[in-house]
Design a protein around this motif. Structure first.
Motif, mmCIF file in Angstrom:
data_model
loop_
_atom_site.group_PDB
_atom_site.id
_atom_site.type_symbol
_atom_site.label_atom_id
_atom_site.label_comp_id
_atom_site.label_asym_id
_atom_site.label_seq_id
_atom_site.Cartn_x
_atom_site.Cartn_y
_atom_site.Cartn_z
ATOM 1 N N ILE A 33 76.454 -33.492 -22.786
ATOM 2 C CA ILE A 33 75.301 -32.585 -22.827
ATOM 3 C C ILE A 33 74.722 -32.521 -24.240
ATOM 4 C CG2 ILE A 33 74.641 -30.153 -22.638
ATOM 5 C CD1 ILE A 33 76.661 -29.955 -20.306
ATOM 6 N N ARG A 52 65.477 -30.118 -18.949
ATOM 7 C CA ARG A 52 66.892 -30.138 -18.574
ATOM 8 C C ARG A 52 67.234 -31.328 -17.684
ATOM 9 N NH1 ARG A 52 69.613 -25.759 -20.074
ATOM 10 N NH2 ARG A 52 68.415 -23.962 -20.803
ATOM 11 N N ARG A 62 70.089 -34.116 -18.506
ATOM 12 C CA ARG A 62 71.214 -34.450 -17.615
ATOM 13 C C ARG A 62 71.252 -35.943 -17.306
ATOM 14 N NH1 ARG A 62 69.511 -29.397 -15.407
ATOM 15 N NH2 ARG A 62 71.089 -27.797 -15.785
ATOM 16 N N ILE A 109 78.078 -32.001 -15.291
ATOM 17 C CA ILE A 109 76.817 -32.240 -16.003
ATOM 18 C C ILE A 109 75.625 -31.895 -15.123
ATOM 19 C CG2 ILE A 109 75.329 -34.039 -16.982
ATOM 20 C CD1 ILE A 109 77.928 -35.439 -17.908
ATOM 21 N N SER A 110 75.750 -32.121 -13.834
ATOM 22 C CA SER A 110 74.635 -31.928 -12.901
ATOM 23 C C SER A 110 74.397 -30.473 -12.525
ATOM 24 C CB SER A 110 74.879 -32.740 -11.623
ATOM 25 O OG SER A 110 75.041 -34.121 -11.924
#
Length: 573
Positions: A185, A203, A207, A436-437
């Motif tokens: 990130i 964002r 990602r 991360i998602s």
């Protein structure tokens, strides 16, 4: 000495290499219980299909049973991949794991929580001592049990009852929390910052960049072993150079009296002792959360413990490389925090989120270099951290698979087809991408806390275990012995950190308090899930099915030895 059954828990039946069998066969008549060392070799076949004669097969089978009755975790084992890690590579595996995104991303959140420069620096200073407490425990365990797997080996060796519980809890924690999301990130955030884009407004792009990094590193480490080691070593030295450069830059700025135009009156470092502590928040619940972030920044000093089967001269290398990495990290962390405070106003640091290093570069070097080139250097540092974490956790996952606790265990245990632990890397890649998602704001700090909190329970277990082994197993060779008061201090601090989230803040209502401690509740839930999983997998289902679980040895085509959990009918059925 405690009796060790031939077919017991994972701790009492350590994983043997194919060469151990051959060595034991050759020396069986020499009255030696264990060889001085042994190594895995390319066996080229499965043990169950390859005996050239019935007598040879029976001899090997008998020897496996005999050898598995010994405590072979105290004997060095060489991986199928060979010993590719020398002192400098071991040092980089540690220091590149320690100096990741933490020093570039967490100072802003820490100052925002505790309120003052003085308390923030105190936490970083105390964190170094506490990191040394943990390193002392890891060094004694690692030198006493020089095997890949780290805490997995240590807890299985120490806590043999209830059977399979330690193995299951380690497997649960490694699979669910064994992700590398935070540095991915940070990589995405700093790349966008260098491109002139606000990470909070992009964002999805952040990602995608993070997932792309995780995927690329998985491919490199899974298909090109030596290339991956070379790249992570190179990035490690670049990272050290970057931190040193930041410290020197701040010294030059202050020494020359230089001030960027937009901040002529905003070099805010206090000139009095009271000014350092102005605004301090001493609530233990708040301070403990900041401590977790400091711990995260020091985490990784035991990173080499996970890959000991691949380290040359493992005991000597572990002791010297780990100590050198701790001293390096402590000095650089304190100096770079002072650099931030000398250059960036404290109110901006508190609002910086994970971009405090980017603000530092922009103020010192201006919009071109400061906002583009050097943030990309921080992103490069994050890449190095992801590489060494993936490298070590893939080996831990491989050891868990060898123990027989994962489906498709042969695939995840093997180093085929590219001579690297691709299966272990895939296990690491899946939860990393999932985390991360997650479409949540400020996910970085929450992930740090969720990772750090359940880890305290394992820290407690290894610390108590070390003291327990001192009393019950004085026969074990200990090339390094931790100072026991340090171990007790670690235990007391860990207990305080476990309790800290539940200490209410003055004037805090119930819903706000519940939200603040949500990370602790998630951590406890993960450990509880591991206990329930163990109860069903190893106790209730076998009882209902009328069988018991036993362990059998097998050898994969690449020479990797694995444990198979087999169903044996219960005699009292």
């Amino acid at each position: 000495m405690r009796d060790t059954p031939a077919t017991g828990s994972g701790a009492s039946t350590p994983l043997l290499s194919a060469a151990a069998v051959s060595s034991a066969i050759e020396t069986r008549n020499d009255d030696r219980r264990t060889p001085a060392g042994y190594r895995s070799i390319h066996h080229g076949r499965k043990s169950s299909d390859s005996a050239s004669s019935a007598s040879e097969s029976q001899a090997e089978s008998d020897l496996l049973d005999l050898r598995r009755s010994l405590e072979d975790d105290i004997i060095p084992e060489t991986a199928v991949l060979g010993r590719n890690i020398g002192w400098s590579s071991a040092y980089i595996i540690i220091i590149s794991r320690v100096i990741g995104s933490g020093i570039f991303a967490t100072p802003g959140a820490i100052v925002s929580s505790v309120g003052s420069i003085g308390l923030s620096l105190l936490l970083w200073f105390a964190g170094a001592f506490i990191a040394w407490f943990g390193l002392a425990v890891a060094l004694e365990y690692g030198c006493m049990l020089p095997r890949s797997g780290g805490d997995k080996v240590y807890l299985e060796f120490t806590y043999r009852r209830p059977r399979f519980l330690a193995s299951t809890l380690i497997a649960t924690q490694a699979i669910i929390l064994g992700f590398t999301a935070t540095n991915c990130i940070v990589f995405g955030q700093y790349v966008l910052f260098a491109m002139g884009l606000a990470p909070d407004e992009h964002r999805v792009k952040m990602r995608f960049l993070a997932i792309g990094l995780m995927t690329t590193i998985t491919i490199i480490h899974g298909c090109f072993l030596r290339t991956g080691i070379f790249i992570q070593n190179l990035l490690g030295w670049v990272k050290i150079g970057l931190v040193v450069f930041m410290v020197i830059s701040s010294v030059v700025v202050v020494a020359l009296g230089y001030r960027p135009e937009e901040s002529e009156h905003s070099i805010p470092f206090p000139t009095s002792w009271d000014g350092l502590w102005e605004g301090s928040v001493w609530n233990w619940g708040i301070v403990s959360t900041a401590f977790f972030k400091v711990f995260y920044s020091y985490a990784g000093l035991a990173n080499v413990n996970n890959v000991m089967n691949e380290v040359r001269d493992p005991v000597r290398t572990l002791k010297s490389a780990s100590t050198a990495a701790l001293v390096t990290a402590c000095l650089l962390y304190l100096l770079v925090n002072v650099a931030y405070f000398l250059v960036v106003p404290i109110d901006e640091i508190k609002k910086s989120g994970e971009l405090v290093a980017a603000l530092f570069f922009a103020r010192v070097f201006g919009p071109t270099v400061g906002r583009i080139i050097l943030p990309l250097a921080v992103a490069t540092s994050a890449i190095g951290n992801v590489m060494v974490v993936s490298f070590s956790l893939a080996r831990l996952n491989q050891e868990i698979a060898r123990q027989g606790f994962l489906p498709f265990g042969d695939f995840f245990s093997s180093s085929k087809p590219f001579g690297a632990p691709l299966g272990g890397l895939i296990i690491h890649w899946i939860p990393s991408v999932i985390v991360i998602s997650i479409p949540a704001k400020n996910i970085y700090s929450f992930i740090l806390d969720v990772e750090s909190y359940p880890a305290q329970f394992f820290i407690l277990a290894t610390s108590f275990g070390l003291i327990w082994l001192r009393r019950t197993r004085p026969d074990l060779e200990r090339p390094y012995k931790a100072f026991l008061p340090v171990v007790w201090a670690r235990i007391l601090l860990t207990l305080a950190l476990i309790a800290a989230p539940f200490v209410p803040k003055a004037g805090e209502d119930g819903s706000a308090h519940l939200l603040r401690v949500s990370y602790a509740l998630v951590g406890i839930s993960i450990i509880t899930f591991g206990v329930i999983y163990w109860l069903f997998l190893t106790v209730l289902i076998p009882k209902w099915g009328g069988y018991r679980l036993e362990e059998a040895v097998d050898v994969l085509a690449d020479g990797t030895t694995v444990t198979k959990l087999v169903h044996v009918p219960r005699e009292d059925k």
